[in-house]
Scaffold this motif. Structure first.
Motif, PDB file in Angstrom:
ATOM      1  N   LYS A   1      16.294  33.466 -45.673  1.00  0.00           N
ATOM      2  CA  LYS A   1      17.592  34.016 -46.076  1.00  0.00           C
ATOM      3  C   LYS A   1      18.632  32.927 -46.317  1.00  0.00           C
ATOM      4  O   LYS A   1      19.682  33.195 -46.890  1.00  0.00           O
ATOM      5  CB  LYS A   1      18.097  35.009 -45.038  1.00  0.00           C
ATOM      6  CG  LYS A   1      18.440  34.414 -43.688  1.00  0.00           C
ATOM      7  CD  LYS A   1      18.969  35.495 -42.747  1.00  0.00           C
ATOM      8  CE  LYS A   1      19.342  34.898 -41.400  1.00  0.00           C
ATOM      9  NZ  LYS A   1      19.866  35.933 -40.469  1.00  0.00           N
TER      10      LYS A   1
ATOM     11  N   GLN B   1      22.043  38.689 -44.858  1.00  0.00           N
ATOM     12  CA  GLN B   1      20.829  39.337 -44.335  1.00  0.00           C
ATOM     13  C   GLN B   1      20.413  40.516 -45.209  1.00  0.00           C
ATOM     14  O   GLN B   1      19.237  40.665 -45.556  1.00  0.00           O
ATOM     15  CB  GLN B   1      21.054  39.807 -42.895  1.00  0.00           C
ATOM     16  CG  GLN B   1      19.864  40.519 -42.267  1.00  0.00           C
ATOM     17  CD  GLN B   1      18.636  39.625 -42.114  1.00  0.00           C
ATOM     18  OE1 GLN B   1      18.754  38.436 -41.814  1.00  0.00           O
ATOM     19  NE2 GLN B   1      17.450  40.184 -42.324  1.00  0.00           N
TER      20      GLN B   1
ATOM     21  N   PHE C   1      19.105  39.339 -48.520  1.00  0.00           N
ATOM     22  CA  PHE C   1      17.762  38.786 -48.341  1.00  0.00           C
ATOM     23  C   PHE C   1      16.711  39.893 -48.271  1.00  0.00           C
ATOM     24  O   PHE C   1      15.664  39.815 -48.926  1.00  0.00           O
ATOM     25  CB  PHE C   1      17.710  37.942 -47.068  1.00  0.00           C
ATOM     26  CG  PHE C   1      16.310  37.605 -46.618  1.00  0.00           C
ATOM     27  CD1 PHE C   1      15.522  36.735 -47.354  1.00  0.00           C
ATOM     28  CD2 PHE C   1      15.782  38.178 -45.470  1.00  0.00           C
ATOM     29  CE1 PHE C   1      14.222  36.430 -46.948  1.00  0.00           C
ATOM     30  CE2 PHE C   1      14.498  37.882 -45.056  1.00  0.00           C
ATOM     31  CZ  PHE C   1      13.713  37.002 -45.803  1.00  0.00           C
TER      32      PHE C   1
END
Length: 314
Positions: free
Chosen positions: A106, A124, A127
């Motif tokens: 990420k 996050q 990702f």
């Protein structure tokens, strides 16, 4: 012959070295000394870590070598247009005639997010969405769908081993960072290895900061570069977080000399540690080959000779 890898993410301490010249020159010859894998890091905006694109660096390396496998370690997926990335990976796979391992993560740097114009606090979620899209596109690719699942991987720096549970259950491989102390690396491996859905093919690897036994006394130039590297990462991670990752004994108050000793003691290994890793591989099918970190010392002949000698010494 044992498999053994190198990790290349230059933290530039020595301003006399040109990453895109001397590093490539050394790495071009490394397969002749017994290395089987090279992992290449990338950071977009870090002032000291100057490989900005592992894709471009890997393309040069694959074109200049014949046997060694090259890992992208790792592609920060929030930075990429996934459909474009997949096409670039297809080209890279063909250039290397299949000698490609693909790492994904990420990313972390807020400066990278600012440069690319997205909110780092959303990293996050971005990702997760892009990881899903990546494998959807890979499954459609006549080229990348040939890559075995264990040749996809991610690196782990966090003291939490949660990410390793996902990697092992999905059939991917994992790599513990060279900036993790040995206790955290052991926890990483135990978590990875204990997953009941793990296969015999996906592996956990560890990156070692491997130096000669006598480096402090006989090679002060190397010692100073290594120590400056450790201190740079310690500052970059932030002291509170870095202590949990890099040092076994929590130092809440320490002078500079004590901190230097703790960092060096906790993070540095030697050839015996790598030998022990290889011996342990015989007893556990999910323990992968060791990976040796390269420090910014490639203009120091004794260091380069030491790196060249490691595969035959272990």
């Amino acid at each position: 012959m044992n498999n053994i890898g190198l990790f290349v993410i230059p933290i530039r301490i020595n301003k006399l070295i040109d990453t895109y010249r001397l590093y490539l020159d050394v790495l071009e010859s490394i397969e002749d000394y017994g290395y089987t894998h090279i992992y290449i890091g990338e950071h977009l905006t870090d002032s000291k870590e100057d490989i900005q694109s592992s894709l471009i660096f890997a393309s040069a390396l694959l074109a200049r070598t014949k046997k060694i496998k090259v890992g992208l370690s790792v592609l920060a997926l929030p930075h990429y247009n996934i459909k474009l990335l997949v096409k670039q990976l297809e080209d890279l796979y063909r250039l290397g005639e299949g000698r490609l391992l693909i790492g994904f993560g990420k990313g972390a740097l807020s400066s990278d997010a600012n440069y690319l114009g997205f909110d780092n606090s959303l990293r996050q979620g971005i990702f997760e969405n892009k990881l899903k899209e990546l494998f959807e596109e890979i499954n459609k690719s006549n080229i990348l769908s040939k890559i075995e699942k264990e040749n996809y991987f991610s690196t782990i720096l966090s003291p939490s081993s949660k990410g390793l549970e996902v990697l092992s259950s999905e059939g991917f491989s994992g790599i513990s960072s060279n900036f993790c102390n040995s206790t955290i690396k052991e926890e990483h491996f135990n978590t990875f290895n204990s997953n009941k859905n793990i296969t015999k093919n996906n592996k956990w690897h560890s990156i070692y900061n491997t130096l000669p036994h006598n480096v402090i006394d006989e090679n002060p130039e190397i010692y100073n570069i290594v120590l400056e590297t450790y201190n740079y990462i310690y500052e970059k991670l932030g002291h509170k977080h870095a202590k949990k990752i890099m040092i076994k004994e929590l130092l809440y108050e320490a002078n500079k000399e004590d901190l230097d000793k703790k960092l060096f003691y906790n993070l540095t290994s030697n050839v015996d540690d790598v030998r022990n890793h290889i011996l342990e591989m015989k007893n556990n099918i999910n323990l992968g080959y060791p990976i040796i970190n390269i420090f910014d010392c490639l203009d120091i002949p004794c260091y380069v000779n030491y790196i060249y000698s490691l595969p035959k010494d272990v």
